[in-house]
Design a protein around this motif. Sequence first.
Motif: not given
Lengths: 323, 491
Positions: B358, B354-355, B351, A192, B365, A190, B361-363
């Motif tokens: 986010s 994603i940071e 890739i 990154y 999706k 979950k 810290f949570t992606r």
Amino acid sequence: MDNSDTLNGAGKLASKYAKQFGIYIVLLALLVFFSIASENFLVSSNLLNVARQVSMMGIAAVGFSFVLLLGGIDLSVGSVITLVNIVAAYFMVNLGMPPFLAVIIALALSAALGFSNGWIIANINMPPIIVTLAMMIIIEGIAYLISGGLPIYGFAKSFAVIGQGYVGPIPIPVIIMVVIMGLGGFILNKTYFGRYFYAVGGNEEAAKLSGIDVKRVKYLVYTLSGFFAGVAGIVILSRTNSGQVLSGKGFEFDVLTACVLGGVSVTGGVGKISNVLAGVLILGVLSNGLVLLDISQFVQMVIKGTVLMLAVALDCLQNRKES
Amino acid sequence: MFLQLKNITKRYPGVVALNNVSLDIHEGEVHALVGENGAGKSTLIKTCTGAIAPNEGTIVIKGQEFTSLTPKSSEQMGVGVIYQEFNLVDELTVAENIFLGRAIRKGFVIDQKAMEVEAAKIFKQFDIKINPRELVGNLTIGYQQLVEIAKAISQNAKLLIMDEPSAPLTQTEALALHAMVEKLKASGVTIVYISHRMDEIFKLCDRITVLRDGEKVSTINTSDTNLDDLVTLMVGRELTETYPDRKDCISDEILLEVNNLSGNGVNGINLKIRRGEVLGLAGLIGAGRTELAELLFGVKSKSGGSVTLHGNEIDPKLPKEAIGYGIALVPEDRKRLGALLDVTIRGNICISIIERISKFFTRDKKEEQRIAVHYKDAIRIKTPNLEQKIKNLSGGNQQKVIIAKWLATEPSLVIFDEPTRGIDVGAKSEIYALVNSLVEDGKAVLMISSEMEEVMGMSDRILVLREGRITGELDRNDFDQETIMGFASQN
């Protein structure tokens, strides 16, 4: 795609599922076997006992599997457990610190040791196996220096709760393990940075060129490995109620075995926490079941080694077929 | 007739890789095998070497019929292959590599001398200048390839299958390879030559077999066809032009300015790129083009000079910082530097962002999926499933995924390093169209290419590098292959 002269579509699907859940099938087979072989095995108190026995290994395995995902290894896990044992015990007994504070300091220390591993590996470019081997020897030495090799005991009663307490019928170490495993799964799937572990472990150069700060990922992973080892160390200390210089000796190899059984690739980039849990449980069930069957400790070693060899051999054969 | 394939069919689950393909290879000819990626060329080679067994059909080598050929019997019948990945050991000498696994021995001791003499004989026969005692790791790729060829010859190969042998080579090395092929042919070796480069096919080959979607389209005499017809046969549709037209979109605004930049093997580089411009970097391998890209992208640190982007001086110490400034780099070695092979297509596309997308810290999706689908559609990545691992895609599609990854970062400067190496004709022209749409969109492109045609076809301006310095600059009207080669190679 060149493998499949003999595999039709259904066969391929089956092999895919076998790969995904194979480890649980093995676990199930062991459970069935020991249930039949020993009447004392399939009893709730015994199963909870197994869970409690493996909980320390499970806690440390989360950080360790992160390290393996990166393509690294952390041989210092056992020694960190030992040092946390000694340091927390020393603070509580010799310095009269309250358990809460002693635990915090010991955990901070374990994280700092992990960070040192990560920093050296990332910046000096030394192979992880050497860095963590040297670290292991150093830390062990420090543990002996602090304790003089003697056990430290006489903690406050409240401290024993961590390792010996229950919530309802569930031992607290098991709860800690479940929480930390859940946290590990959350990090990997979950967040990154969890995805970064796979990216860096799979192809460090491409990961860097994709904008990942590889050094920071390494700091983080080794710090987490140290920290989770520290948590395991605290649980062990509370369970045994005495700080001992041999408390973590060789622990890293049990954890490594569990992770590899759980399908984490030692070359990095591949692995899942749910399967690591299965690896941990297999080791626990084997130990417990073989003891119940009154099989000698030396035979147990032979069996565990064989299981490890077979598990990895199967995995390698499967990979060879794929490529 | 050296080799005859009769009605070969090879099925994989869900796909027919070869469908009823028949093919004759005449003794002593150079026979080209062409087709887009995924056309079935690799499967056909593997059938000839016995690496895979066809579901139907027979293989006849020198009159001997095989239904299932093994690698060993294929080798005994004189079939040798030069793969794209060499089977050489860097730490061993040239002679040891040639006789790897068949070392000449005196009792228990390896007879180095005898192997060196034998190796030298083969080199002399083909006029190759390589010291048999040199370590293979010290040779350039071009020479390593010649060692591979010598190894096959020493094993008495009478049919040599070469799988895109010129793909990793520089222009000069490719010329040396062509000479080698001519000599092999003259000495009676039959050659099957696989290549995406049309110029060399017309130069070297007697006949051409075109494969498309696992079927043989046709076998033709080289003298009876031309480039346009051949490309049409390969892709099954007319490609109006290899290099699509683009609007004149060069703005006056300078996006990137490099002053006196040095370090990482380059020296005193000055250049400017405007928005909407494609600046080509030509030169030989090792001239410092990739090294310059590495400086701009923060892979390596500069030792002097300055880089200005959007009017602000920048000094990225990591690719991460360069990406933050709006720079993207599509690297030259797709498998080693570009793709995360064990990660899904979606994961690869996302890739680098994603940071950023986010939260705590949570992606996110959903957002990842949306972006991946968007770019998959926008640049036509051919896959039914974004959860597929990227290693299962063809080279062209892998490259598109990597480009998608960079487009997702919304860069203002995109550096392409050999963007179409080893990619089929169809995917190539799609990538060219993509470059056009980037500059038409106001971005700037820096394009490194060793393919002369490509760098001339795509660039608005070309800088030529040699030994880490810029040795020439040409505007589009002055593009000329010989001038560029002159800047690239002479004193």
